[in-house]
Design a protein around this motif. Structure first.
Motif, PDB file in Angstrom:
ATOM      1  N   VAL A  70       0.840  -1.215   0.000  1.00  0.00           N
ATOM      2  CA  VAL A  70       0.000   0.000   0.000  1.00  0.00           C
ATOM      3  C   VAL A  70       0.867   1.255   0.000  1.00  0.00           C
ATOM      4  N   LEU A  71       1.913   1.252   0.845  1.00  0.00           N
ATOM      5  CA  LEU A  71       2.777   2.442   0.912  1.00  0.00           C
ATOM      6  C   LEU A  71       3.447   2.689  -0.438  1.00  0.00           C
ATOM      7  N   TYR A  72       3.936   1.615  -1.082  1.00  0.00           N
ATOM      8  CA  TYR A  72       4.570   1.800  -2.393  1.00  0.00           C
ATOM      9  C   TYR A  72       3.551   2.353  -3.388  1.00  0.00           C
ATOM     10  N   HIS A  73       2.384   1.683  -3.468  1.00  0.00           N
ATOM     11  CA  HIS A  73       1.377   2.036  -4.475  1.00  0.00           C
ATOM     12  C   HIS A  73       0.879   3.473  -4.276  1.00  0.00           C
ATOM     13  N   ALA A  74       0.604   3.825  -3.008  1.00  0.00           N
ATOM     14  CA  ALA A  74       0.052   5.156  -2.716  1.00  0.00           C
ATOM     15  C   ALA A  74       1.082   6.248  -2.970  1.00  0.00           C
ATOM     16  N   LEU A  75       2.308   6.045  -2.471  1.00  0.00           N
ATOM     17  CA  LEU A  75       3.306   7.109  -2.586  1.00  0.00           C
ATOM     18  C   LEU A  75       3.833   7.237  -4.011  1.00  0.00           C
ATOM     19  N   ASN A  76       3.956   6.113  -4.720  1.00  0.00           N
ATOM     20  CA  ASN A  76       4.376   6.208  -6.125  1.00  0.00           C
ATOM     21  C   ASN A  76       3.267   6.863  -6.963  1.00  0.00           C
ATOM     22  N   GLY A  77       2.006   6.566  -6.613  1.00  0.00           N
ATOM     23  CA  GLY A  77       0.874   7.209  -7.301  1.00  0.00           C
ATOM     24  C   GLY A  77       0.886   8.713  -7.081  1.00  0.00           C
ATOM     25  N   LEU A  78       1.146   9.106  -5.830  1.00  0.00           N
ATOM     26  CA  LEU A  78       1.206  10.547  -5.506  1.00  0.00           C
ATOM     27  C   LEU A  78       2.351  11.204  -6.276  1.00  0.00           C
ATOM     28  N   ARG A  79       3.493  10.518  -6.344  1.00  0.00           N
ATOM     29  CA  ARG A  79       4.654  11.058  -7.087  1.00  0.00           C
ATOM     30  C   ARG A  79       4.299  11.244  -8.564  1.00  0.00           C
ATOM     31  N   ILE A  81       1.388  11.815  -9.851  1.00  0.00           N
ATOM     32  CA  ILE A  81       0.469  12.958 -10.007  1.00  0.00           C
ATOM     33  C   ILE A  81       1.253  14.272  -9.923  1.00  0.00           C
ATOM     34  N   ILE A  82       2.174  14.344  -8.939  1.00  0.00           N
ATOM     35  CA  ILE A  82       2.951  15.586  -8.770  1.00  0.00           C
ATOM     36  C   ILE A  82       3.837  15.823 -10.009  1.00  0.00           C
ATOM     37  N   LEU A  83       4.466  14.741 -10.514  1.00  0.00           N
ATOM     38  CA  LEU A  83       5.384  14.904 -11.649  1.00  0.00           C
ATOM     39  C   LEU A  83       4.644  15.245 -12.941  1.00  0.00           C
ATOM     40  N   GLU A  84       3.319  15.022 -12.955  1.00  0.00           N
ATOM     41  CA  GLU A  84       2.535  15.432 -14.131  1.00  0.00           C
ATOM     42  C   GLU A  84       2.537  16.945 -14.296  1.00  0.00           C
ATOM     43  N   LEU A  85       2.831  17.654 -13.207  1.00  0.00           N
ATOM     44  CA  LEU A  85       2.883  19.121 -13.268  1.00  0.00           C
ATOM     45  C   LEU A  85       4.218  19.591 -13.853  1.00  0.00           C
ATOM     46  N   THR A  86       5.030  18.632 -14.338  1.00  0.00           N
ATOM     47  CA  THR A  86       6.336  18.866 -14.975  1.00  0.00           C
ATOM     48  C   THR A  86       7.216  19.874 -14.218  1.00  0.00           C
ATOM     49  N   PRO A  87       7.624  19.513 -12.996  1.00  0.00           N
ATOM     50  CA  PRO A  87       8.545  20.400 -12.260  1.00  0.00           C
ATOM     51  C   PRO A  87       9.956  20.291 -12.836  1.00  0.00           C
ATOM     52  N   SER A  88      10.849  21.152 -12.361  1.00  0.00           N
ATOM     53  CA  SER A  88      12.248  21.098 -12.837  1.00  0.00           C
ATOM     54  C   SER A  88      12.906  19.822 -12.303  1.00  0.00           C
ATOM     55  N   ALA A  89      14.096  19.481 -12.877  1.00  0.00           N
ATOM     56  CA  ALA A  89      14.790  18.250 -12.468  1.00  0.00           C
ATOM     57  C   ALA A  89      15.113  18.291 -10.973  1.00  0.00           C
ATOM     58  N   ARG A  90      15.477  19.477 -10.480  1.00  0.00           N
ATOM     59  CA  ARG A  90      15.831  19.606  -9.063  1.00  0.00           C
ATOM     60  C   ARG A  90      14.602  19.349  -8.180  1.00  0.00           C
ATOM     61  N   THR A  91      13.473  19.979  -8.538  1.00  0.00           N
ATOM     62  CA  THR A  91      12.245  19.774  -7.762  1.00  0.00           C
ATOM     63  C   THR A  91      11.827  18.304  -7.814  1.00  0.00           C
ATOM     64  N   GLU A  92      12.019  17.695  -8.989  1.00  0.00           N
ATOM     65  CA  GLU A  92      11.640  16.280  -9.127  1.00  0.00           C
ATOM     66  C   GLU A  92      12.449  15.417  -8.150  1.00  0.00           C
ATOM     67  N   ARG A  93      13.762  15.715  -8.048  1.00  0.00           N
ATOM     68  CA  ARG A  93      14.607  14.955  -7.108  1.00  0.00           C
ATOM     69  C   ARG A  93      14.147  15.168  -5.672  1.00  0.00           C
ATOM     70  N   ILE A  94      13.803  16.421  -5.342  1.00  0.00           N
ATOM     71  CA  ILE A  94      13.363  16.720  -3.964  1.00  0.00           C
ATOM     72  C   ILE A  94      12.069  15.951  -3.663  1.00  0.00           C
ATOM     73  N   VAL A  95      11.128  15.983  -4.628  1.00  0.00           N
ATOM     74  CA  VAL A  95       9.846  15.275  -4.439  1.00  0.00           C
ATOM     75  C   VAL A  95      10.107  13.781  -4.247  1.00  0.00           C
TER      76      VAL A  95
ATOM     77  N   LEU B  40      -5.542   7.759  -0.003  1.00  0.00           N
ATOM     78  CA  LEU B  40      -4.219   8.098   0.567  1.00  0.00           C
ATOM     79  C   LEU B  40      -4.396   8.905   1.856  1.00  0.00           C
ATOM     80  N   LEU B  41      -5.327   9.867   1.825  1.00  0.00           N
ATOM     81  CA  LEU B  41      -5.600  10.676   3.021  1.00  0.00           C
ATOM     82  C   LEU B  41      -6.103   9.776   4.154  1.00  0.00           C
ATOM     83  N   PHE B  42      -7.034   8.868   3.796  1.00  0.00           N
ATOM     84  CA  PHE B  42      -7.569   7.945   4.805  1.00  0.00           C
ATOM     85  C   PHE B  42      -6.452   7.059   5.353  1.00  0.00           C
ATOM     86  N   LEU B  43      -5.561   6.593   4.458  1.00  0.00           N
ATOM     87  CA  LEU B  43      -4.464   5.697   4.870  1.00  0.00           C
ATOM     88  C   LEU B  43      -3.615   6.343   5.966  1.00  0.00           C
TER      89      LEU B  43
END
Lengths: 120, 147
Positions: A70-79, A81-95, B40-43
């Motif tokens: 669950v942690l892998y699936h949720a956090l990779n999913g969140l990543r 979504i965030i990377l869809e906003l096309t941040p810079s390479a530095r921001t991508e590394r920080i995220v 995710l929020l619920f988790l």
């Protein structure tokens, strides 16, 4: 290529969660219907019932496996979504590193509790 | 020579919600993302509850449970179950389609166009049907368990 592997693991963890979270959700919420089929869960969220489950290695194993996928699936999913906003390479590394560090810390803390409760 | 400027994505995050003329599957994708973020929020709340409050002993656990047995929390819990059912079944459909199953054979793009997903729309409709049935089963259980 790395993102292809990350996405492939996302698919595998998704299928595993459907099974493991399915067991967890049915066990925790379908008490009336399970009761109809002769499975008596008593007070499933009560302290004694919870501690009884916590002492069983099988339940601790299911929870730890579920937590990892669950942690892998949720956090990779969140990543993703965030990377869809096309941040810079530095921001991508920080995220990416923030999410990895948060995931490892959440995993260690959440695994410590069921393991310590095994011997209660 | 006149340069063709690429069209700017002026919709921004609003474009995540509004899918314009795209068909059903695009809206299912939006719902997949919304339910994913909700879960995710619920988790995070669930992990806090089942670790921090559990390890503090019986009194804290029972006090937490008595708060969570409030009808509003029960209703919220039901919404999480609905989101889980939707996200799981739509996710399985996406996995199967990504691997090439449940897709129609490719055909030449002759008007009126039909994309591969819509040739096998009945699988998507079957998935929606199963989601509705499972939501009703869980609703029955939540109602019979008492609010």
């Amino acid at each position: 290529m790395r993102n292809t592997y990350l996405w492939f693991i996302q698919l595998i963890t998704g299928a595993l969660i459907a099974v493991l979270a399915g067991i967890h959700t049915v066990w925790m919420h379908l008490d009336a219907i399970l009761g109809f089929f002769g499975v008596d869960l008593k007070d499933v969220t009560g302290w004694h019932s919870m501690i009884e489950r916590s002492r069983e290695v099988m339940w601790a194993g299911i929870y730890i496996a579920l937590l990892a996928v669950v942690l892998y699936h949720a956090l990779n999913g969140l990543r993703n979504i965030i990377l869809e906003l096309t941040p810079s390479a530095r921001t991508e590394r920080i995220v990416t590193w923030s999410i990895i560090v948060f995931g490892i810390m959440a995993f260690i803390w959440s695994v410590y509790v069921p393991i310590s409760l095994l011997s209660t | 020579m006149r340069q063709v400027q690429p069209r700017q994505n002026n919709l921004g995050i609003g474009g995540w919600i509004w899918a314009g003329n795209y068909k059903l599957e695009r809206y299912l994708y939006i719902l997949h993302r919304v339910t994913g973020l909700g879960i995710l929020l619920f988790l995070l709340i669930h992990l806090t509850m089942t670790t921090v409050f559990r390890i503090q002993g019986q009194e804290t656990w029972e006090a937490t449970m008595s708060i969570l047995h409030n009808p509003w929390f029960k209703f919220g819990e039901y919404l999480v179950v609905v989101a889980l059912i939707y996200h799981a079944l739509n996710g399985l459909r996406l996995i199967l389609q990504e691997l090439g199953f449940l897709m129609g054979k490719p055909t030449p793009p002759i008007y009126p166009y039909r994309d591969s997903l819509r040739k096998k729309r009945r699988w998507t409709m079957a998935m929606i049907g199963i989601i509705i049935i499972l939501c009703l089963v869980f609703f029955y259980d939540f109602i019979s368990g008492g609010w």
